[in-house]
Design a protein around this motif. Structure first.
Motif, PDB file in Angstrom:
ATOM      1  N   GLY A 163      38.864  41.211  33.299  1.00 55.70           N
ATOM      2  CA  GLY A 163      40.269  41.609  33.404  1.00 55.70           C
ATOM      3  C   GLY A 163      40.427  43.119  33.349  1.00 55.70           C
ATOM      4  N   ARG A 164      39.695  43.765  32.444  1.00 58.76           N
ATOM      5  CA  ARG A 164      39.760  45.230  32.348  1.00 58.76           C
ATOM      6  C   ARG A 164      39.206  45.883  33.609  1.00 58.76           C
ATOM      7  N   ILE A 165      38.127  45.323  34.123  1.00 51.87           N
ATOM      8  CA  ILE A 165      37.532  45.861  35.351  1.00 51.87           C
ATOM      9  C   ILE A 165      38.506  45.687  36.516  1.00 51.87           C
ATOM     10  N   GLY A 166      39.096  44.508  36.646  1.00 52.70           N
ATOM     11  CA  GLY A 166      40.040  44.253  37.728  1.00 52.70           C
ATOM     12  C   GLY A 166      41.239  45.175  37.668  1.00 52.70           C
ATOM     13  N   GLU A 167      41.786  45.365  36.482  1.00 51.52           N
ATOM     14  CA  GLU A 167      42.931  46.267  36.330  1.00 51.52           C
ATOM     15  C   GLU A 167      42.537  47.695  36.691  1.00 51.52           C
ATOM     16  N   SER A 168      41.350  48.107  36.279  1.00 49.48           N
ATOM     17  CA  SER A 168      40.852  49.450  36.590  1.00 49.48           C
ATOM     18  C   SER A 168      40.671  49.637  38.099  1.00 49.48           C
ATOM     19  N   LEU A 169      40.126  48.622  38.761  1.00 49.07           N
ATOM     20  CA  LEU A 169      39.916  48.700  40.207  1.00 49.07           C
ATOM     21  C   LEU A 169      41.236  48.810  40.965  1.00 49.07           C
ATOM     22  N   VAL A 170      42.192  47.960  40.599  1.00 47.11           N
ATOM     23  CA  VAL A 170      43.492  47.983  41.276  1.00 47.11           C
ATOM     24  C   VAL A 170      44.183  49.324  41.034  1.00 47.11           C
ATOM     25  N   ALA A 171      44.159  49.801  39.786  1.00 49.16           N
ATOM     26  CA  ALA A 171      44.803  51.080  39.455  1.00 49.16           C
ATOM     27  C   ALA A 171      44.174  52.228  40.233  1.00 49.16           C
ATOM     28  N   ARG A 172      42.859  52.239  40.308  1.00 45.54           N
ATOM     29  CA  ARG A 172      42.148  53.310  41.003  1.00 45.54           C
ATOM     30  C   ARG A 172      42.484  53.316  42.486  1.00 45.54           C
TER      31      ARG A 172
ATOM     32  N   TRP B 130      52.007  52.896  40.069  1.00 48.39           N
ATOM     33  CA  TRP B 130      51.576  51.755  39.279  1.00 48.39           C
ATOM     34  C   TRP B 130      52.751  50.831  38.949  1.00 48.39           C
ATOM     35  N   GLU B 131      53.952  51.378  38.876  1.00 45.55           N
ATOM     36  CA  GLU B 131      55.138  50.611  38.511  1.00 45.55           C
ATOM     37  C   GLU B 131      55.432  49.476  39.501  1.00 45.55           C
ATOM     38  N   LEU B 132      54.861  49.537  40.693  1.00 55.89           N
ATOM     39  CA  LEU B 132      55.060  48.459  41.673  1.00 55.89           C
ATOM     40  C   LEU B 132      54.630  47.107  41.101  1.00 55.89           C
ATOM     41  N   LEU B 133      53.595  47.119  40.284  1.00 53.45           N
ATOM     42  CA  LEU B 133      53.053  45.871  39.758  1.00 53.45           C
ATOM     43  C   LEU B 133      53.885  45.301  38.616  1.00 53.45           C
ATOM     44  N   GLU B 134      54.852  46.057  38.148  1.00 54.53           N
ATOM     45  CA  GLU B 134      55.670  45.603  37.032  1.00 54.53           C
ATOM     46  C   GLU B 134      56.990  44.979  37.489  1.00 54.53           C
ATOM     47  N   GLY B 135      57.274  45.024  38.773  1.00 55.79           N
ATOM     48  CA  GLY B 135      58.529  44.487  39.295  1.00 55.79           C
ATOM     49  C   GLY B 135      58.466  42.984  39.525  1.00 55.79           C
TER      50      GLY B 135
ATOM     51  N   ILE C 101      49.889  44.421  48.636  1.00 54.15           N
ATOM     52  CA  ILE C 101      50.761  45.339  47.889  1.00 54.15           C
ATOM     53  C   ILE C 101      51.447  46.294  48.859  1.00 54.15           C
ATOM     54  N   LYS C 102      50.696  46.817  49.827  1.00 52.01           N
ATOM     55  CA  LYS C 102      51.273  47.740  50.817  1.00 52.01           C
ATOM     56  C   LYS C 102      52.351  47.057  51.648  1.00 52.01           C
ATOM     57  N   GLU C 103      52.064  45.821  52.075  1.00 55.10           N
ATOM     58  CA  GLU C 103      53.002  45.108  52.939  1.00 55.10           C
ATOM     59  C   GLU C 103      54.220  44.584  52.184  1.00 55.10           C
ATOM     60  N   ALA C 104      54.016  44.055  50.985  1.00 52.41           N
ATOM     61  CA  ALA C 104      55.114  43.406  50.272  1.00 52.41           C
ATOM     62  C   ALA C 104      55.872  44.334  49.328  1.00 52.41           C
ATOM     63  N   LEU C 105      55.184  45.263  48.706  1.00 49.19           N
ATOM     64  CA  LEU C 105      55.822  46.069  47.668  1.00 49.19           C
ATOM     65  C   LEU C 105      56.038  47.531  48.049  1.00 49.19           C
ATOM     66  N   TYR C 106      55.299  48.007  49.033  1.00 51.00           N
ATOM     67  CA  TYR C 106      55.364  49.443  49.362  1.00 51.00           C
ATOM     68  C   TYR C 106      55.680  49.650  50.836  1.00 51.00           C
TER      69      TYR C 106
END
Length: 186
Positions: free
Chosen positions: A87-96, A105-110, A146-151
């Protein structure tokens, strides 16, 4: 208490109670202090010494245990530790990668993130990160969604090559490391 031959202090601790086994850091056999992998003999008088927090056993400890309960509880603990690290690795990869593309990063909190979680058949953000970290969800597909749906409608920037090509992990749990037969790190 009846235990299989060659049983260890840890087998005994798990036989007494699951939480005693998880917190077992040592024992006294007679008057001698011994480690959890100490093999017990018939007639030994054992006092389990526990810690306040669960003990982080090494993966090798599972091979010392003789009882199915101890082995299965250790396997469950190791699986849980692997999930946390993934989970930590996945979060780090997505954030990076989001930072790489200039996405906030706030896109993932909506609330729109629920659609992405549904798309990848995950019930929570925690499970989503774990599966990205394990590699069962493709990171490129995640970023595309994420690019298509949130950004959508925003420009994605590209920083200079090599600017963010490093992954930093605070800890590597031995439970999560497997060496190939050809590797000899020593």
């Amino acid at each position: 208490i009846c235990l299989p031959k060659q049983s260890t202090v840890l087998d005994f601790a798990f036989k007494v109670h699951t939480e005693v086994g998880r917190h077992c850091q040592a024992a006294k056999v007679g008057s001698e202090r011994v480690k959890p992998d100490h093999i017990l003999k018939d007639g030994d008088r054992v006092t389990i010494l526990t810690s306040d927090k669960p003990v982080q056993f090494e993966p090798e400890m599972q091979s010392f245990c003789q009882s199915p309960k101890a082995r299965s509880e250790l396997a469950r603990t190791f699986r849980h530790r692997r999930h946390i690290l993934a989970g930590r690795i996945g979060e780090s990869l997505v954030a990076r990668e989001m930072k790489h593309d200039g996405m906030p990063w706030e896109l993932l909190e909506g609330e729109d993130m629920d659609d992405i979680l549904d798309r990848f058949e995950t019930g929570s953000l925690k499970e989503f990160y774990r599966r990205v970290g394990e590699g069962t969800i493709d990171l490129k597909a995640v970023l595309q969604q994420i690019k298509e749906a949130l950004y959508q409608g925003h420009e994605v920037r590209q920083p200079p090559t090599g600017a963010l090509n490093h992954y930093f992990l605070e800890s590597l749990d031995p439970v999560c490391i497997k060496f190939s037969h050809c590797c000899d790190p020593s």
